[in-house]
Write an enzyme that holds these catalytic residues in place. Sequence first.
Site, PDB file in Angstrom:
ATOM      1  N   ASP A 190     -18.042   8.302   5.840  1.00 57.17           N
ATOM      2  CA  ASP A 190     -17.995   7.497   4.728  1.00 57.17           C
ATOM      3  C   ASP A 190     -18.646   6.113   4.880  1.00 57.17           C
ATOM      4  OD1 ASP A 190     -17.269   6.032   2.531  1.00 57.17           O
ATOM      5  OD2 ASP A 190     -15.234   6.275   2.955  1.00 57.17           O
ATOM      6  N   LYS A 223     -24.543  -2.222   1.568  1.00 60.24           N
ATOM      7  CA  LYS A 223     -24.451  -0.959   0.695  1.00 60.24           C
ATOM      8  C   LYS A 223     -24.955  -1.496  -0.503  1.00 60.24           C
ATOM      9  CE  LYS A 223     -21.801   3.155  -0.384  1.00 60.24           C
ATOM     10  NZ  LYS A 223     -20.375   3.599  -0.371  1.00 60.24           N
ATOM     11  N   GLU A 278     -19.453  10.719  -2.985  1.00 59.44           N
ATOM     12  CA  GLU A 278     -18.177  10.338  -2.696  1.00 59.44           C
ATOM     13  C   GLU A 278     -16.984  11.180  -3.393  1.00 59.44           C
ATOM     14  OE1 GLU A 278     -18.479   6.143  -2.608  1.00 59.44           O
ATOM     15  OE2 GLU A 278     -19.800   6.060  -1.067  1.00 59.44           O
ATOM     16  N   ASP A 311     -11.151   6.088  -7.991  1.00 60.17           N
ATOM     17  CA  ASP A 311     -11.387   5.337  -6.766  1.00 60.17           C
ATOM     18  C   ASP A 311     -11.380   3.732  -7.101  1.00 60.17           C
ATOM     19  OD1 ASP A 311     -12.225   3.877  -4.514  1.00 60.17           O
ATOM     20  OD2 ASP A 311     -14.124   5.347  -4.289  1.00 60.17           O
TER      21      ASP A 311
HETATM   22  P1  ADP Z   1     -13.428  -0.570  -0.657  1.00 65.94           P
HETATM   23  O1  ADP Z   1     -13.661   0.457  -1.311  1.00 65.94           O
HETATM   24  O2  ADP Z   1     -13.785  -1.897  -1.468  1.00 65.94           O
HETATM   25  O3  ADP Z   1     -14.028  -0.703   0.654  1.00 65.94           O
HETATM   26  P2  ADP Z   1     -10.731   0.045   0.156  1.00 65.94           P
HETATM   27  O4  ADP Z   1     -10.734   1.252  -0.496  1.00 65.94           O
HETATM   28  O5  ADP Z   1     -10.643  -0.086   1.454  1.00 65.94           O
HETATM   29  O6  ADP Z   1     -11.853  -0.920  -0.549  1.00 65.94           O
HETATM   30  O7  ADP Z   1      -9.353  -0.849  -0.379  1.00 65.94           O
HETATM   31  C1  ADP Z   1      -9.326  -2.333  -0.190  1.00 65.94           C
HETATM   32  C2  ADP Z   1      -8.159  -2.839  -1.096  1.00 65.94           C
HETATM   33  O8  ADP Z   1      -6.977  -2.079  -1.062  1.00 65.94           O
HETATM   34  C3  ADP Z   1      -7.695  -4.236  -0.986  1.00 65.94           C
HETATM   35  O9  ADP Z   1      -7.701  -4.649  -2.054  1.00 65.94           O
HETATM   36  C4  ADP Z   1      -6.254  -4.057  -0.333  1.00 65.94           C
HETATM   37  O10 ADP Z   1      -5.420  -5.162  -0.692  1.00 65.94           O
HETATM   38  C5  ADP Z   1      -5.781  -2.832  -1.251  1.00 65.94           C
HETATM   39  N1  ADP Z   1      -4.759  -2.147  -0.378  1.00 65.94           N
HETATM   40  C6  ADP Z   1      -4.527  -1.540   0.986  1.00 65.94           C
HETATM   41  N2  ADP Z   1      -3.424  -1.135   1.354  1.00 65.94           N
HETATM   42  C7  ADP Z   1      -2.589  -1.413   0.177  1.00 65.94           C
HETATM   43  C8  ADP Z   1      -1.239  -1.436  -0.285  1.00 65.94           C
HETATM   44  N3  ADP Z   1      -0.351  -0.787   0.474  1.00 65.94           N
HETATM   45  N4  ADP Z   1      -0.824  -1.546  -1.548  1.00 65.94           N
HETATM   46  C9  ADP Z   1      -1.785  -2.138  -2.232  1.00 65.94           C
HETATM   47  N5  ADP Z   1      -2.990  -2.447  -2.041  1.00 65.94           N
HETATM   48  C10 ADP Z   1      -3.549  -2.222  -0.971  1.00 65.94           C
HETATM   49 MG    MG Z   2     -14.272   2.739  -1.058  1.00 63.82          MG
END
Ligand code: ADP
Ligand code: MG
Length: 620
Positions: A25, A86, A186, A208
């Site tokens: 990913d 990206k 994805e 997502d």
């Molecule tokens: P991206 O797709 O942008 O790379 P991610 O899928 O990794 O992002 O998600 C990141 C987001 O998820 C951040 O805003 C983070 O604060 C939130 N996040 C991660 N863990 C939690 C949680 N336990 N509760 C709420 N939000 C969360």
């Molecule tokens: Mg993501």
Amino acid sequence: MALLQIQEPGAKPPQREQKFAVGIDLGTTNSLVATKVGSVVETLPSDDGEDLLQSIVHYGDDGIKVGREARDFLVKDNKNTVVSVKRLLGKSQSEIREFGYYLPYKFDAQLPDGDPAIITRHGSIRPIQVSAEILSVLRKRAENFSDKEIDGAVITVPAYFNDAQRQQTKDAAELAGLKVLRLLNEPTAAAVAYGLDAGAEGNVIVFDLGGGTFDVSLLSLRGGVFQVLATGGDTNLGGDDIDRLLQEWLRRKEGLLSDIDDKAVTTLNLLATSLKHRLSFEESVEYAFDSFTGVITRDELKGLCKTPLKRMTSVCRKVLRDAQLEISDIKEVVMVGGSTRMPAVRETVADFFGISPLVSFDPDKVVAIGAGIQAEVLVGNRSSDEGLLLDVIPLSLGLETMGNLVEKIIPRNTTIPVTRAQEFTTYKDGQTALSIHVVQGERELVSDCRSLGRFELRGIPPMVAGVAKVRVSFQVDADGLLSVSAEEVSTGVKAEIAVKPSYGLQASVVEEMLKSSRENAIKDMESRSLSEARVDAERLMEVVKAALLEDAGLIDPKEKSLIENKCELLTNLLRVGTSAEIKQATEDLNLVTVSFANLRMDAQIAKTLHGESIDSIVSE
Ligand code: ADP
Ligand code: MG
């Protein structure tokens, strides 16, 4: 002499050799690699025990750093620290300028627009090189884990990625020494992780919600084929917005609206994010900030999120509308992205769709796991009836024909890989070259579609218009990449191109193109028939004028001027007439030239019969 191998009685038959395949990913914020560990596919951790590799690359004095180590340079040395690469893949410099937000990087102005590169202390670095650094770290992580070289990788891309973005993802992987088995959407990967490809048929929503972006995909699954029916989202909606709302709430509550220094702002931001995360697992949490202490509940947080939650449901509604489906047509909802851990988000989704979303996989890992499962199939470790996914092309592919019209060769939603061919012919007598213009889109007119490339077929022997047979073949491979070839059938003259556009579309353009094709279907039909009428009219006039130049002596001046009048009328209508008017005038011209045409034919025969051999009549 060959020895026959005889199995010891009771021993197990030798196992099929297992190949080493991974799923990757390659994310905007975080990237992961997954492979089969024992009997299940899992994501692999770094030496520090972290599965998520931050998609950040730093070009430093002492070499290149990736991930957490690179993150340390984000503030200190932002010009040499690349984040969210990206978003740059498959884009031109001018498209990047249109992003509308600040980028700290300088782009190399020496390079053409279609080839952006960031100027770093290591020289000009292209987006695919940055992505390749991230992929290399993941490749090494996997190879250290299993002590083997990777045989093949499946890499995921957003469903809305266009040809250029897909091609560059593939190029980056090859640069990192990975053999790409397949690029996989994805949302499709997430659905595979949940085994939805093996279950019954139906429509699936993949929801997502990450840090800064929100993507919704509607997939339909029929006969082992995942089809992307619609995509939607908001490139500026995610967990970051919720952090901001929570910070504002804290400041309002504690009267910290003004007079707050940078250090306090940073502390407050960290506090907000940590409260948000904890509220995903606890009903209420206590906080302390400076001399203030307080409590916030899960319900209070949900109340703060009203606006972003509304935006999420309105995106879902729009995606359903685009696919012309009802809520009741959705069988499953798959949750992806860190922010879908929030109970408020899960509840909102459950209320909207009236079903519980699938949340049992870690929402950060589910895409990599699905890619890893698909990689196992593609590398040959599992038989293909255990879920070989077939993808479809998102936009129709075709060519330009006379009159700015598009002839579709492969319609959208055709399963790939696919090869289709169609025969075309020349438009003019003695035409020896044919220009082939490959376009992508749903609209009838070339100017409304996206140009993918042009090439020429030369060396067609001169023949009467309409006699040459040019066979044009379109071939789309399993990654959705197109190559086109053309051949004049009677002589075997060939030409071909691989369509690799040097820069891409705005992310939303695919969807925009689909939408506008629906809205414009009726208008397009009129444009199409207008164009066809014009082509017919022009063709006839060309023939008539050439005949008048040669043989005007065969008719009396009155008849000649009648024909000329009709030509003039038609010429005027070509500019302003409707398709019906042009067709009528073309027919009129055809009628008044019938006797002239007969006279010419008689004259021709008379001429040939005066002493020319039959052979030369036939060959003429
Ligand atoms: P991206 O797709 O942008 O790379 P991610 O899928 O990794 O992002 O998600 C990141 C987001 O998820 C951040 O805003 C983070 O604060 C939130 N996040 C991660 N863990 C939690 C949680 N336990 N509760 C709420 N939000 C969360
Ligand atoms: Mg993501």
